[in-house]
Design an enzyme around this catalytic site. Structure first.
Site, short mmCIF file in Angstrom:
data_model
loop_
_atom_site.label_atom_id
_atom_site.label_comp_id
_atom_site.label_asym_id
_atom_site.label_seq_id
_atom_site.Cartn_x
_atom_site.Cartn_y
_atom_site.Cartn_z
CD GLU A 1 -3.43 -1.36 5.11
OE1 GLU A 1 -3.59 -2.39 5.77
OE2 GLU A 1 -2.96 -0.31 5.60
CG HIS B 1 -0.09 3.51 12.71
ND1 HIS B 1 -1.42 3.20 12.86
CD2 HIS B 1 0.24 3.06 11.47
CE1 HIS B 1 -1.87 2.59 11.77
NE2 HIS B 1 -0.88 2.49 10.91
CG HIS C 1 -0.49 0.03 2.53
ND1 HIS C 1 -0.27 1.20 3.22
CD2 HIS C 1 -0.17 -0.97 3.39
CE1 HIS C 1 0.16 0.91 4.44
NE2 HIS C 1 0.23 -0.40 4.57
CG ASP D 1 -2.94 4.17 2.36
OD1 ASP D 1 -2.45 3.10 1.99
OD2 ASP D 1 -3.90 4.25 3.17
CG ASP E 1 2.06 0.63 8.30
OD1 ASP E 1 1.75 -0.07 7.33
OD2 ASP E 1 1.24 1.04 9.15
CD GLU F 1 0.59 -3.87 5.93
OE1 GLU F 1 1.42 -3.22 6.59
OE2 GLU F 1 -0.46 -3.38 5.47
#
Lengths: 344, 54
Positions: free
Chosen positions: A117, A319, A62, A64, A86, A141
């Site tokens: 995602e 994150h 992904h 994003d 990530d 991932e």
């Protein structure tokens, strides 16, 4: 192109969900330069196809990222920046490994940098689902260069809302917020009872209270609550929702962001290729099961092909303000993945 | 081809072993990985770890 330049360039373009266009166009340009047939598809995904064979190997990452810009920089061999782990590191690993193997006669390598995602829409993966029917799929991932992710929990969000007439606090009547708390207590008890004989976190139902608000305007007493449930493979979303629907007691409850749990098989050509590749470069492979969700939850059940998630980096940094990727690990992951792709 | 289970030492015979294949020891139930086809070699299969995240 140097893989570090590819990744650094991708991380420099901030691309939180729904703002991926510039990053997609950058990745498409880089893939075209590396010999892929690359384009931005109708969902906004960056897609690069290498080879003309009849069997498709989809590498679904992904493009994003979680929100919150982090100034990109390299320190002590580590690339810091939003998405470094990530999961732009994984996506760049896909591109670099395919380029290293080159076009093959009997397969098509299809690298997808999917959009959205990190939000509940999963728009990019849902669109890719309709476009391909791969023989193998690798989700991008972070697993760590020597680990293979086999499964993800499912998820459902529960929005609870109740409104009732205001009563005097001395009346003994239950306030809206007390109804909400009673609902939460029943959900938490359901999870605790389900988990009683399940020591592994992956097998447990996790209930998390995310928000609780209440107010009144002198006439109507209101309470709102949001609960997140992480659902193990022993349950279905429908079974969880059916149980929770019994606790409603006059309130309105809405379910959303539903993803079924998914666990991949580990005795197939794809997993064997990863185990062998990791061992061949001196690693000791391990499997991992994740408590979060990923695009594997969407495409895994639908495609029904051998599938794993793989990519460099420590997902504990996902994150976080300290998100970074060790560039030596990134290079090791490229090497492992190139060995895998060469034998599929 | 024959090898011994690294967990319980039971003798295990495989007709067409594939490197990386995961098998279950019929005696002790341990999951084993074929780490070499010829000669046949077995090791304990990778552990299933648990991890937060995506």
């Amino acid at each position: 192109m140097d893989p570090n330049d590819l990744l650094s360039g991708l991380v420099r373009i901030y691309s939180p969900s729904i703002q991926e266009r510039a990053a997609s166009e950058y990745l498409v340009a880089q893939m075209n330069a590396l010999g892929f047939r690359a384009f931005v598809d109708d969902a906004g995904n960056a897609v690069g196809i290498l080879g003309e064979g009849a069997r498709d190997i989809v590498l679904l990452g992904h493009i994003d990222t979680f929100h919150g810009y982090i100034e990109p920089r390299i320190e002590d061999g580590k690339l810091y920046g939003r998405g470094a782990v990530d999961a732009k590191g994984c996506l760049a690993t896909f591109v670099a490994a395919c380029a290293r193997v080159g076009a093959c006669e009997d397969v098509r390598f299809i690298v997808i940098g999917a959009v959205e995602e990190e939000c509940s829409t999963s728009k990019g993966a849902r669109y890719a689902l309709t476009q391909y029917a791969p023989a193998f799929c690798i989700i991008g991932e972070p697993s760590g260069w020597d680990r293979i992710t086999l499964g993800y929990k499912g998820r459902v969000l529960v929005d609870y809302e109740i409104a009732k007439s205001v009563t005097h606090t001395a009346s003994g009547a239950r306030a809206a917020v007390e109804d909400a708390v009673a609902f939460w207590n029943r959900v938490a008890t359901f999870a605790a009872e389900y988990n009683r004989d399940k020591p592994r976190v992956f097998d447990q139902l996790d209930a998390s209270l995310r928000a609780l608000n209440s107010d009144d305007d002198g006439f109507t007493d209101r309470a709102k609550m949001r609960v997140t449930l992480r659902v193990p493979t022993g349950l279905t979303i429908a079974a969880v929702e059916k149980e929770i629907a019994q606790y409603v007691d006059g309130a309105n409850v809405a379910f959303s962001s539903e993803e079924e749990p998914f666990r991949a098989e580990k005795n197939n050509a794809l997993v064997r290729a990863f185990l062998n590749a990791i061992r061949d470069v001196g690693g000791k492979p391990a499997f991992t099961l994740k408590t979060g969700t990923a695009d594997m939850n969407i495409v895994g059940p639908a495609w029904g092909c051998p599938i794993v998630a793989y990519g460099p980096g420590d997902s504990a940094l996902d994150h976080t303000p300290n998100e970074h990727l060790d560039l030596a690990e990134y290079e090791r992951a490229i090497g492992v993945l190139a060995k895998v792709l060469a034998v599929l | 081809m024959q090898a011994n289970c690294p967990e319980c030492e039971a003798e295990i015979t495989l007709d067409k072993p594939m490197r990386g294949e995961i098998i279950v020891c019929p005696d002790c139930g341990a999951e084993l990985e074929v780490t070499s086809e010829n000669p046949l070699a077995l090791d304990l299969a990778p552990q299933e770890e648990e991890d937060w995240g995506e």
